[in-house]
Design an enzyme around this catalytic site. Structure first.
Site, PDB file in Angstrom:
ATOM      1  N   HIS A   1      -1.783  11.146  12.291  1.00 44.14           N
ATOM      2  CA  HIS A   1      -0.547  10.396  12.505  1.00 44.14           C
ATOM      3  C   HIS A   1      -0.051  10.706  13.908  1.00 44.14           C
ATOM      4  CE1 HIS A   1       3.529   8.861  12.020  1.00 44.14           C
ATOM      5  NE2 HIS A   1       3.919   9.979  12.620  1.00 44.14           N
TER       6      HIS A   1
ATOM      7  N   THR B  20      -4.226   1.569  14.459  1.00 46.54           N
ATOM      8  CA  THR B  20      -3.941   1.967  13.079  1.00 46.54           C
ATOM      9  C   THR B  20      -5.128   1.666  12.157  1.00 46.54           C
ATOM     10  OG1 THR B  20      -1.619   1.440  13.473  1.00 46.54           O
ATOM     11  CG2 THR B  20      -2.301   1.664  11.176  1.00 46.54           C
TER      12      THR B  20
ATOM     13  N   PHE C 202       0.811  -1.218   0.000  1.00 42.32           N
ATOM     14  CA  PHE C 202       0.000   0.000   0.000  1.00 42.32           C
ATOM     15  C   PHE C 202       0.849   1.276   0.000  1.00 42.32           C
ATOM     16  CE2 PHE C 202       0.501  -1.556   4.378  1.00 42.32           C
ATOM     17  CZ  PHE C 202       1.073  -0.447   4.995  1.00 42.32           C
TER      18      PHE C 202
ATOM     19  N   ARG D  39      -9.429   7.730  15.680  1.00 44.64           N
ATOM     20  CA  ARG D  39      -9.460   6.911  14.467  1.00 44.64           C
ATOM     21  C   ARG D  39     -10.727   6.062  14.407  1.00 44.64           C
ATOM     22  NH1 ARG D  39      -3.136   4.933  14.374  1.00 44.64           N
ATOM     23  NH2 ARG D  39      -2.313   6.621  13.075  1.00 44.64           N
TER      24      ARG D  39
HETATM   25  N1  UDP Z   1      -1.546   1.827   6.682  1.00 42.18           N
HETATM   26  C1  UDP Z   1      -2.420   1.240   5.790  1.00 42.18           C
HETATM   27  N2  UDP Z   1      -2.581  -0.121   5.812  1.00 42.18           N
HETATM   28  C2  UDP Z   1      -1.913  -0.913   6.686  1.00 42.18           C
HETATM   29  C3  UDP Z   1      -1.015  -0.305   7.604  1.00 42.18           C
HETATM   30  C4  UDP Z   1      -0.868   1.063   7.572  1.00 42.18           C
HETATM   31  O1  UDP Z   1      -3.050   1.931   4.992  1.00 42.18           O
HETATM   32  O2  UDP Z   1      -2.107  -2.145   6.675  1.00 42.18           O
HETATM   33  C5  UDP Z   1      -1.356   3.301   6.655  1.00 42.18           C
HETATM   34  C6  UDP Z   1      -2.173   4.010   7.722  1.00 42.18           C
HETATM   35  O3  UDP Z   1      -2.636   5.253   7.208  1.00 42.18           O
HETATM   36  C7  UDP Z   1      -1.149   4.198   8.829  1.00 42.18           C
HETATM   37  C8  UDP Z   1       0.123   4.469   8.032  1.00 42.18           C
HETATM   38  O4  UDP Z   1       0.013   3.608   6.902  1.00 42.18           O
HETATM   39  O5  UDP Z   1      -1.498   5.259   9.701  1.00 42.18           O
HETATM   40  C9  UDP Z   1       1.410   4.181   8.789  1.00 42.18           C
HETATM   41  O6  UDP Z   1       1.391   2.853   9.233  1.00 42.18           O
HETATM   42  P1  UDP Z   1       1.921   2.454  10.692  1.00 42.18           P
HETATM   43  O7  UDP Z   1       2.004   0.966  10.734  1.00 42.18           O
HETATM   44  O8  UDP Z   1       3.131   3.241  11.010  1.00 42.18           O
HETATM   45  O9  UDP Z   1       0.696   2.868  11.645  1.00 42.18           O
HETATM   46  P2  UDP Z   1       0.522   4.122  12.642  1.00 42.18           P
HETATM   47  O10 UDP Z   1       1.837   4.325  13.327  1.00 42.18           O
HETATM   48  O11 UDP Z   1       0.100   5.301  11.806  1.00 42.18           O
HETATM   49  O12 UDP Z   1      -0.571   3.697  13.601  1.00 42.18           O
HETATM   50 MG    MG Z   2       3.773   4.522  12.545  1.00 41.97          MG
END
Ligand code: UDP
Ligand code: MG
Length: 168
Positions: A126, A98, A59, A109
């Site tokens: 974020h 997330t 993604f 969220r």
């Molecule tokens: N994301 C996504 N699909 C996934 C994991 C993450 O679209 O399976 C996106 C989502 O917007 C997320 C960002 O990528 O906030 C960053 O991912 P991370 O695992 O760092 O999560 P976060 O720290 O934002 O909770």
């Molecule tokens: Mg992150």
């Protein structure tokens, strides 16, 4: 007292849904201090650097387009640094998981996020994940003069004939 700093971004979906006030109100419940804030037009380079750990994910390309506002007709994010005791844990908790469908329904969220047909989690904000990431991200998004407390060590450098825009 052991203060820590955290980078918060109000992502383009949060801006488009007019959630800025709401999100700032929720974050104010933490009693943490805002020590920096600005609107940012996110370049391709900034987006890539910010999410560099996710480069291999399927993604990734969509995520870059999402954070740059290409899905929301809002080519900007609001970037803030919150500072105080247990800032990371408290902001992560308020943000929720997330995946917005797994996030607690009262979290930011959980309340306002969604999963798009492309499979991207549009999760409104974020929040840095740990202290090391927070330091890396804050240094990426802000320069020292933009932050009203001394978070990290700095150094002075001589600027050589650099052009900068000033008020006419
Ligand atoms: N994301 C996504 N699909 C996934 C994991 C993450 O679209 O399976 C996106 C989502 O917007 C997320 C960002 O990528 O906030 C960053 O991912 P991370 O695992 O760092 O999560 P976060 O720290 O934002 O909770
Ligand atoms: Mg992150």
């Amino acid at each position: 007292m052991d203060n820590e700093a955290v980078l918060i971004l109000i992502k383009p979906d949060g801006l488009k849904k007019s959630l800025t006030g709401n999100i700032l109100t929720r974050l104010s419940e933490t009693k943490l201090e805002i020590v920096a804030a600005k609107m940012v037009r996110v370049s391709e380079e900034l987006a890539h650097e910010h999410y560099k750990q996710l480069k291999q994910e399927p993604f990734f390309k969509d995520l870059i387009q999402y954070i740059r506002g290409e899905y929301h007709d809002r080519r900007k994010v609001m970037a803030l640094v919150y500072w105080g005791e247990q800032a990371l844990q408290r902001c992560r908790e308020l943000a929720g998981a997330t995946n917005p469908e797994k996030a607690e329904s009262t979290s930011i969220r959980g309340s306002y996020g969604r999963i798009t047909t492309l499979g991207v989690y549009e999760n409104v904000i974020h929040v840095s994940s740990d202290r090391k990431e927070a330091e890396r991200e804050i240094k990426l998004w802000f320069c020292p003069e933009e932050i009203i407390v001394n978070l990290f060590s700095t150094k002075e450098v001589e600027e050589k004939a650099a052009k900068k825009r000033v008020w006419a």
